[in-house]
Design a protein around this motif. Sequence first.
Motif, PDB file in Angstrom:
ATOM      1  N   CYS A 211      -3.591   5.213   4.078  1.00 36.41           N
ATOM      2  CA  CYS A 211      -2.645   4.357   3.360  1.00 36.41           C
ATOM      3  C   CYS A 211      -3.336   3.561   2.250  1.00 36.41           C
ATOM      4  O   CYS A 211      -2.668   2.972   1.398  1.00 36.41           O
TER       5      CYS A 211
ATOM      6  N   PHE B 104       0.836  -1.197   0.000  1.00 37.69           N
ATOM      7  CA  PHE B 104       0.000   0.000   0.000  1.00 37.69           C
ATOM      8  C   PHE B 104       0.878   1.258   0.000  1.00 37.69           C
ATOM      9  O   PHE B 104       1.751   1.357  -0.853  1.00 37.69           O
ATOM     10  N   CYS B 105       0.722   2.174   0.955  1.00 36.59           N
ATOM     11  CA  CYS B 105       1.538   3.398   0.904  1.00 36.59           C
ATOM     12  C   CYS B 105       2.933   3.187   1.489  1.00 36.59           C
ATOM     13  O   CYS B 105       3.810   4.049   1.321  1.00 36.59           O
ATOM     14  N   ASP B 106       3.158   2.082   2.154  1.00 34.59           N
ATOM     15  CA  ASP B 106       4.462   1.820   2.768  1.00 34.59           C
ATOM     16  C   ASP B 106       5.348   1.058   1.788  1.00 34.59           C
ATOM     17  O   ASP B 106       5.011  -0.050   1.365  1.00 34.59           O
ATOM     18  N   ARG B 107       6.478   1.646   1.458  1.00 36.95           N
ATOM     19  CA  ARG B 107       7.354   1.055   0.447  1.00 36.95           C
ATOM     20  C   ARG B 107       8.683   0.630   1.053  1.00 36.95           C
ATOM     21  O   ARG B 107       9.120   1.146   2.077  1.00 36.95           O
TER      22      ARG B 107
ATOM     23  N   ARG C 109      -5.099   0.805   2.506  1.00 32.63           N
ATOM     24  CA  ARG C 109      -4.984  -0.643   2.690  1.00 32.63           C
ATOM     25  C   ARG C 109      -6.298  -1.360   2.377  1.00 32.63           C
ATOM     26  O   ARG C 109      -6.335  -2.273   1.557  1.00 32.63           O
TER      27      ARG C 109
ATOM     28  N   TYR D 103      -4.333   6.538   9.769  1.00 28.26           N
ATOM     29  CA  TYR D 103      -3.226   5.930   9.023  1.00 28.26           C
ATOM     30  C   TYR D 103      -3.749   4.864   8.073  1.00 28.26           C
ATOM     31  O   TYR D 103      -3.414   4.850   6.879  1.00 28.26           O
TER      32      TYR D 103
ATOM     33  N   ARG E  79      -7.534  -1.162  -1.347  1.00 29.86           N
ATOM     34  CA  ARG E  79      -6.792  -2.012  -2.266  1.00 29.86           C
ATOM     35  C   ARG E  79      -7.161  -3.480  -2.067  1.00 29.86           C
ATOM     36  O   ARG E  79      -7.319  -4.234  -3.046  1.00 29.86           O
TER      37      ARG E  79
END
Length: 202
Positions: A182, A108-111, A184, A178, A187
């Motif tokens: 993001c 998701f938004c955390d890479r 999550r 959050y 998606r």
Amino acid sequence: MVKSLYSISILLVGLIFSPIASYASALEVATFAGGCFWCVEKDFEHVKGVKSAVSGYTGGMLQNPSYRDHGQHLEAVKITFDPNIVTYSQLLETFWRSVDPTDGGGQFCDRGNTYTTAIFANTEEQRKLAQASKDALSQSGILKAPIVTPVRNATHWTDAEDYHQDYYKKNPVRYFLYRQGCGRDDRISELWGEQAHQGIDK
């Protein structure tokens, strides 16, 4: 007489405590990395049969990593469960449907490596079940892109700092913002449709 009383007392203690010991030994552990461990922990704490979910670090070279060692480990969750209520195979099905297993660059938004997905098998039986589950999912055609989540043998584990444990309970507003921000859940719903969050009691 004394010996007889002693033998009886030992027998009674065994009868009282053996069910407790038996129950404790019956519990098993599953270890999953699915991006932000706050979210994975929250999801699995809402699965029937799961007794606890602990956030931590694994899959890296450091013996005792911390949150600051970003990129050198994966955020993961150690799940203790009762196999008489929920099986490891069922937990695998829930895991797949609570992440994006087609994303190899994070979640998701955390890479980055820290947020990539993985199944860490704690036994040979778990490894076989996890690989079979992955193969079956790949062949099902449910997902339109290849599954990149690896099945790995469990390595050394470090519990995350206290402030990370049960973050969604300690900081409900921040956690909600959050998770929503993001993307999550959006998606996962897009990817899995009606199967999204299978087994998780919202």
